[in-house]
Design an enzyme around this catalytic site. Structure first.
Site, PDB file in Angstrom:
ATOM      1  N   ASP A 133       0.851  -1.189   0.000  1.00  0.00           N
ATOM      2  CA  ASP A 133       0.000   0.000   0.000  1.00  0.00           C
ATOM      3  C   ASP A 133       0.887   1.239   0.000  1.00  0.00           C
ATOM      4  OD1 ASP A 133      -2.962   0.983   0.558  1.00  0.00           O
ATOM      5  OD2 ASP A 133      -1.611   2.196   1.798  1.00  0.00           O
TER       6      ASP A 133
ATOM      7  N   ASN B 294      -2.778  12.839  -4.944  1.00  0.00           N
ATOM      8  CA  ASN B 294      -3.992  13.152  -5.696  1.00  0.00           C
ATOM      9  C   ASN B 294      -4.514  14.540  -5.345  1.00  0.00           C
ATOM     10  OD1 ASN B 294      -4.642  11.195  -7.580  1.00  0.00           O
ATOM     11  ND2 ASN B 294      -5.642   9.869  -6.099  1.00  0.00           N
TER      12      ASN B 294
ATOM     13  N   ASP C 235      -4.613   2.295  -4.561  1.00  0.00           N
ATOM     14  CA  ASP C 235      -3.156   2.461  -4.465  1.00  0.00           C
ATOM     15  C   ASP C 235      -2.508   1.227  -3.861  1.00  0.00           C
ATOM     16  OD1 ASP C 235      -4.246   2.790  -1.975  1.00  0.00           O
ATOM     17  OD2 ASP C 235      -2.866   4.373  -1.353  1.00  0.00           O
TER      18      ASP C 235
END
Length: 316
Positions: A199, A207, A242
């Site tokens: 992760d 973002n 992600d």
């Protein structure tokens, strides 16, 4: 494999002048017939300059005209043209969509058959065989082209169904299928395998600050870094969002942790921080996912940017 296809392409082009050369050697042209050979040589050379994609469309009709010429010139040896007529239908099948290839193939088959019968003055034994073989050769060629087209469609949709369009990596379904295959190998007595769940730390900030376009570039960079950091035979997949997953066939705990740590360092070289959870298969795929996921969250809880190995099955 690409080099082999290039060799096939060269051999295909070498076959045409070789066949014409044999024809000229055994049956030398007379008088003005030389002019036709020069014309066909020019047309074939022009087709060659079009490149692999466009060449078949140019070459097919030039070859058809050449075969008609040889039927007219070689009334005593029709089999020579019969050997080469399948090449005409193959070129049409590669050059055009199937309906148009069928129409043009029927046209050329009719022309070759009619011209052969006309040149022979009627349906004599060799010419009759030649004429009757043309629709059969055309049908077989188009069937082959259709099978090739269907295979390409199946492969296209299969790849789309099992590939992440953003990163080009195998998707979650592809990983699950690969895990099922590895589990079946273990059940047959094969070596254990490991799963790494990964992760990205701080991806939301990427973002938020750079927008989704920057986030997409970030994910693609991570995917390339992971692929470059694994061993041959390992499988890197996009798990979702992600999160990424890495399947490590034939790998025990110690080696799996080493691979995961190497991946973490490889990502750090790209300026990316990631938490990784590692688990080794112990007979239950659901338990494997659960232990790897728990190890991943423990890595995040311990400060992120680290690798945590899940305890064996039955221990928490």
């Amino acid at each position: 494999m690409e080099g082999l296809y290039r060799l096939f392409y060269v051999l295909a082009w070498m076959g045409l002048p070789l066949g014409i050369g044999l024809q000229l050697f055994w049956h030398p042209p007379r008088g003005g017939e030389w002019g036709f050979y020069l014309l066909f040589a020019f047309l074939f050379g022009l087709a060659l300059l079009q490149g692999p994609r466009r060449a078949p469309r140019f070459l097919a009709h030039a070859l058809g005209a050449y075969l008609l010429f040889e039927l007219w010139r070689g009334r005593d040896f029709p089999w020579a043209v019969g050997f080469w007529s399948p090449s005409l239908y193959l070129l049409l099948a590669f050059a055009y969509p199937l309906p148009l290839a069928l129409a043009l193939g029927l046209l050329w088959a009719a022309l070759l058959s009619a011209f052969a019968l006309w040149a022979a003055g009627g349906p004599t034994w060799p010419w009759g065989h030649f004429a009757s073989s043309q629709p059969v050769l055309l049908a077989l060629t188009l069937l082959l082209a259709r099978f090739r087209e269907l295979y390409g469609q199946v492969r296209f949709w299969r790849e789309r169904a099992l590939t992440c369009p953003l990163t080009g990596l195998p998707n979650r379904r592809a990983l699950e299928m690969a895990l099922e295959r590895e589990a079946a190998r273990v059940e047959r007595g094969g070596p254990p395998f490991a799963l790494v769940l990964l992760d990205l730390d701080g991806f939301k900030r990427v973002n938020d600050e750079g927008g989704h376009r920057e986030g997409d570039r970030y994910l693609r960079r991570v995917a390339r870094a992971l692929v470059s950091g694994v061993r041959r035979g390992d499988l890197v997949a996009r798990w979702g969002g992600d999160e990424f997953a890495v399947l490590l066939p034939g790998t025990g705990e110690k080696e799996a942790v080493e691979v995961a740590e190497r991946l973490g360092r490889r990502l750090q070289e790209e300026g990316v921080s990631a938490s990784l959870g590692v688990a080794v298969y112990a007979g239950d795929l659901e338990d494997l996912f659960l232990r790897a996921d728990q190890a991943l969250y423990r890595a995040k809880a311990l400060g992120k940017g680290r690798v945590v190995l899940a305890p064996p099955q039955g221990r928490r």
